[in-house]
Design an enzyme around this catalytic site. Sequence first.
Site, PDB file in Angstrom:
ATOM      1  N   LYS A  44       0.991  -1.089  -0.248  1.00 14.37           N
ATOM      2  CA  LYS A  44      -0.371   0.268   0.418  1.00 14.37           C
ATOM      3  C   LYS A  44       1.276   0.947  -0.273  1.00 14.37           C
ATOM      4  O   LYS A  44       0.373   2.250   0.926  1.00 14.37           O
ATOM      5  CB  LYS A  44      -1.155   0.273   0.972  1.00 14.37           C
ATOM      6  CG  LYS A  44      -2.325  -1.286   0.960  1.00 14.37           C
ATOM      7  CD  LYS A  44      -2.872  -1.815  -0.185  1.00 14.37           C
ATOM      8  CE  LYS A  44      -3.559  -0.208  -0.645  1.00 14.37           C
ATOM      9  NZ  LYS A  44      -4.154  -0.882  -2.093  1.00 14.37           N
ATOM     10  N   ASN A  48       2.219   0.069  -7.053  1.00  9.68           N
ATOM     11  CA  ASN A  48       1.126  -0.398  -9.173  1.00  9.68           C
ATOM     12  C   ASN A  48       1.730   1.460  -9.614  1.00  9.68           C
ATOM     13  O   ASN A  48       1.393   0.681 -10.900  1.00  9.68           O
ATOM     14  CB  ASN A  48       0.024  -0.911  -9.489  1.00  9.68           C
ATOM     15  CG  ASN A  48      -0.410  -2.016  -8.359  1.00  9.68           C
ATOM     16  OD1 ASN A  48      -0.059  -3.034  -8.799  1.00  9.68           O
ATOM     17  ND2 ASN A  48      -0.513  -1.599  -7.546  1.00  9.68           N
ATOM     18  N   HIS A  99       7.639  -7.451  -2.294  1.00  9.39           N
ATOM     19  CA  HIS A  99       6.986  -6.373  -0.922  1.00  9.39           C
ATOM     20  C   HIS A  99       8.233  -7.847   0.035  1.00  9.39           C
ATOM     21  O   HIS A  99       7.850  -6.680   1.172  1.00  9.39           O
ATOM     22  CB  HIS A  99       5.591  -6.917  -0.299  1.00  9.39           C
ATOM     23  CG  HIS A  99       4.340  -5.887  -1.160  1.00  9.39           C
ATOM     24  ND1 HIS A  99       5.027  -5.202  -1.962  1.00  9.39           N
ATOM     25  CD2 HIS A  99       3.496  -6.182  -1.352  1.00  9.39           C
ATOM     26  CE1 HIS A  99       3.575  -4.603  -2.094  1.00  9.39           C
ATOM     27  NE2 HIS A  99       2.760  -5.251  -2.233  1.00  9.39           N
ATOM     28  N   LYS A 248      -8.443   5.602  -3.514  1.00 12.19           N
ATOM     29  CA  LYS A 248      -8.257   7.745  -3.170  1.00 12.19           C
ATOM     30  C   LYS A 248      -6.893   8.491  -3.945  1.00 12.19           C
ATOM     31  O   LYS A 248      -6.941   9.182  -4.591  1.00 12.19           O
ATOM     32  CB  LYS A 248      -8.133   8.391  -1.920  1.00 12.19           C
ATOM     33  CG  LYS A 248      -9.356   7.802  -1.630  1.00 12.19           C
ATOM     34  CD  LYS A 248      -9.718   9.085   0.200  1.00 12.19           C
ATOM     35  CE  LYS A 248     -10.740   9.023   0.690  1.00 12.19           C
ATOM     36  NZ  LYS A 248     -10.803   9.226   2.473  1.00 12.19           N
TER      37      LYS A 248
END
Length: 285
Positions: A44, A48, A99, A248
């Site tokens: 997060k 991407n 990750h 968002k």
Amino acid sequence: MMSDYSWFEGIPLPDMWVQKEIVEDVHNKFVVKDEDLIILTYPKSGTNWLIEIVCLIQTKGDPKWIQSVPNWERSPWLESKSGYSVLTSKEGPRLMTSHLPIHLFSKSFFSSKAKVIYLIRNPRDVLVSGYFFWANTNLVKNLESLGIYFEQFLKGNVRYGSWFEHIHGWLSMRERNNFLVLYYEDMKKDAKGTIKKICDFLGKNLGPDELDLVLKYSSFQAMKENNMSNYSLIKEDQITNGLKLMRKGTTGDWKNHFTVAQTEAFDKVFQDKMVGFPPGMFPWE
């Protein structure tokens, strides 16, 4: 939520797409090549978005590749079974994403000249983004409240473990010339400047029009509309309210969710855990 984890070397890994056996193979057997490019992030953190930018730089802004091939095929996940299989059989330069914390990563990387781009985001926003991401999927059973998730995050009992340890581990590499550190907040503030920085790091020379195309097709709106990048291809039985991979794409959203007490608690943990880094190193400070 802990039932959805497998613990490996002190790190909780997400059962749904990471297997301990694959991580062991990544660590002990996977051979990193000098010409490889590795995108590394804590979950997060804008992964991407960075994949999209790097892919567009490689095509000099031509969107055909990013609009026809899913991003997990363009830059396979090293610790996933399918990604590992693709990468081990691929010849020539490889683009990959991970990750993994530093102590679980491929041992061969540390003696290679492979390039790494490490993207960091304000951990407060990482926490909030992660919570709402998992809340919108069927991938987690019995997701707890944001308050409990907050406590788990500070303890490192979330997927891929402690944000603080992840950052400490990988930033130990920051003086190497094959290791580029980027900040999500800087990307939001000056995306074009960040794209130029990545081009310089990769030795890519893009003209003004090509840079503008990279900027255009890696925008939040363009990615949200691109089915190869927005994860809309994920099977519906894995999701409930739609996989909100791109919720968002902002900075500072944590201020809408943290209480005053949580803000103070987070600040204290951050100061304690991040001691040793120079003042002003992180753009959100």
